[in-house]
Design a protein around this motif. Structure first.
Motif, PDB file in Angstrom:
ATOM      1  N   LEU A  93       0.842  -1.186   0.000  1.00 13.02           N
ATOM      2  CA  LEU A  93       0.000   0.000   0.000  1.00 13.02           C
ATOM      3  C   LEU A  93       0.880   1.239   0.000  1.00 13.02           C
ATOM      4  O   LEU A  93       1.817   1.334   0.784  1.00 13.02           O
ATOM      5  N   THR A  94       0.592   2.142  -0.886  1.00  8.52           N
ATOM      6  CA  THR A  94       1.310   3.406  -0.950  1.00  8.52           C
ATOM      7  C   THR A  94       0.302   4.520  -0.747  1.00  8.52           C
ATOM      8  O   THR A  94      -0.722   4.576  -1.429  1.00  8.52           O
ATOM      9  N   GLU A  95       0.594   5.389   0.188  1.00 11.08           N
ATOM     10  CA  GLU A  95      -0.336   6.486   0.482  1.00 11.08           C
ATOM     11  C   GLU A  95      -0.191   7.577  -0.564  1.00 11.08           C
ATOM     12  O   GLU A  95       0.911   7.950  -0.941  1.00 11.08           O
ATOM     13  N   THR A  96      -1.325   8.069  -1.056  1.00 11.70           N
ATOM     14  CA  THR A  96      -1.313   9.192  -1.984  1.00 11.70           C
ATOM     15  C   THR A  96      -1.996  10.377  -1.314  1.00 11.70           C
ATOM     16  O   THR A  96      -2.820  10.211  -0.416  1.00 11.70           O
ATOM     17  N   PHE A  97      -1.633  11.564  -1.734  1.00  9.79           N
ATOM     18  CA  PHE A  97      -2.197  12.768  -1.140  1.00  9.79           C
ATOM     19  C   PHE A  97      -2.436  13.785  -2.237  1.00  9.79           C
ATOM     20  O   PHE A  97      -1.535  14.110  -3.009  1.00  9.79           O
ATOM     21  N   LYS A  98      -3.685  14.253  -2.344  1.00 11.44           N
ATOM     22  CA  LYS A  98      -4.024  15.261  -3.345  1.00 11.44           C
ATOM     23  C   LYS A  98      -5.102  16.152  -2.767  1.00 11.44           C
ATOM     24  O   LYS A  98      -6.084  15.679  -2.205  1.00 11.44           O
ATOM     25  N   ILE A  99      -4.885  17.453  -2.917  1.00 13.51           N
ATOM     26  CA  ILE A  99      -5.893  18.398  -2.451  1.00 13.51           C
ATOM     27  C   ILE A  99      -6.912  18.586  -3.565  1.00 13.51           C
ATOM     28  O   ILE A  99      -6.550  18.857  -4.712  1.00 13.51           O
ATOM     29  N   LYS A 100      -8.174  18.450  -3.223  1.00 15.99           N
ATOM     30  CA  LYS A 100      -9.239  18.615  -4.210  1.00 15.99           C
ATOM     31  C   LYS A 100      -9.306  20.072  -4.646  1.00 15.99           C
ATOM     32  O   LYS A 100      -9.043  20.981  -3.860  1.00 15.99           O
ATOM     33  N   ASP A 101      -9.676  20.276  -5.882  1.00 10.77           N
ATOM     34  CA  ASP A 101      -9.801  21.643  -6.391  1.00 10.77           C
ATOM     35  C   ASP A 101     -10.772  22.460  -5.538  1.00 10.77           C
ATOM     36  O   ASP A 101     -10.555  23.639  -5.281  1.00 10.77           O
ATOM     37  N   SER A 102     -11.843  21.813  -5.093  1.00 13.58           N
ATOM     38  CA  SER A 102     -12.842  22.524  -4.297  1.00 13.58           C
ATOM     39  C   SER A 102     -12.334  22.861  -2.893  1.00 13.58           C
ATOM     40  O   SER A 102     -12.900  23.715  -2.216  1.00 13.58           O
ATOM     41  N   VAL A 141      -9.112  23.913  -2.087  1.00 11.98           N
ATOM     42  CA  VAL A 141      -7.970  24.831  -2.057  1.00 11.98           C
ATOM     43  C   VAL A 141      -8.316  26.112  -1.308  1.00 11.98           C
ATOM     44  O   VAL A 141      -7.635  26.508  -0.367  1.00 11.98           O
ATOM     45  N   ASP A 142      -9.388  26.781  -1.713  1.00 14.81           N
ATOM     46  CA  ASP A 142      -9.768  28.048  -1.065  1.00 14.81           C
ATOM     47  C   ASP A 142     -10.099  27.845   0.404  1.00 14.81           C
ATOM     48  O   ASP A 142      -9.721  28.653   1.263  1.00 14.81           O
TER      49      ASP A 142
END
Length: 197
Positions: free
Chosen positions: A112-121, A123-124
């Motif tokens: 298992l590899t953890e991924t991290f991404k901030i959703k466009d919604s 950000v603000d």
């Protein structure tokens, strides 16, 4: 294809920063010889051009070797998986050898590899919550310093300096635009005529 290195080319290939004097003396001998000036220029220039040829040749070899390494690594991985599959078909989990100790099947596993991404919604919302950093845009500051108003406004906040780096004089070998002989042949003929003299 040129099969031998000539003396100047060999000297260039073996030169280093700490032992330049021998090379300089040899270049002086070439310049002070009775040969025509164009023969001296060709001898020096073509010797250096041969190094360019070797560097290009090696660079191409490196590319080919990197591609070969990638292909072999991929092929090895496929072979390991395929062999494990076939051994498993026959119910073999270990195969003893004489030259090697044994071949065993490593059990299948999931990583298992953890991924991290901030959703466009988000950000603000995250910025409003205080999750942000402010950094100075150095390129904009440099551009502003080019104007009188910008310099007056920014000058007290920046320090501008100049770094001096000396680049020693070098020669540049300029290739003839249209040449019917290749450089290796010209160098061979030139050196043969110098050695015969």
């Amino acid at each position: 294809m040129k099969m031998t290195n000539y003396r100047l080319q060999t000297e260039i290939e073996n030169i280093n920063v700490n032992k330049q004097e021998w090379f300089k003396n040899y270049v002086r001998q070439v310049l002070e010889s009775n040969k025509p000036y164009h023969a001296k220029a060709d001898y020096i220039g073509l010797s250096i051009k041969e190094l360019d040829n070797k560097i290009s040749y090696i660079a191409e070899d490196i590319k080919e070797l990197q591609a070969l390494k990638k292909n072999l690594t991929s092929a090895k991985s496929v072979a390991l998986e395929a062999t494990a599959s076939v051994l498993a078909e026959y119910g073999i989990d270990r195969l003893d050898g004489t030259s090697i100790s044994s071949i065993t099947i490593t059990p299948k596993k999931t990583t298992l590899t953890e991924t991290f991404k901030i959703k466009d919604s988000g950000v603000d919302a995250l910025i409003k919550l205080g999750f942000y950093t402010v950094i100075v845009d150095e390129n904009s500051v440099k551009e502003a310093m080019k104007t009188l108003d910008g310099m007056n406004e920014i000058d007290e906040f920046v320090e501008v300096g100049v770094t001096k780096q000396e680049v020693p004089a070098r020669i540049k070998v300029n290739a003839r635009r249209s040449s019917q002989n290749n450089q290796a042949t010209e160098l061979l003929n030139l050196v043969d005529s110098q050695e015969a003299a």
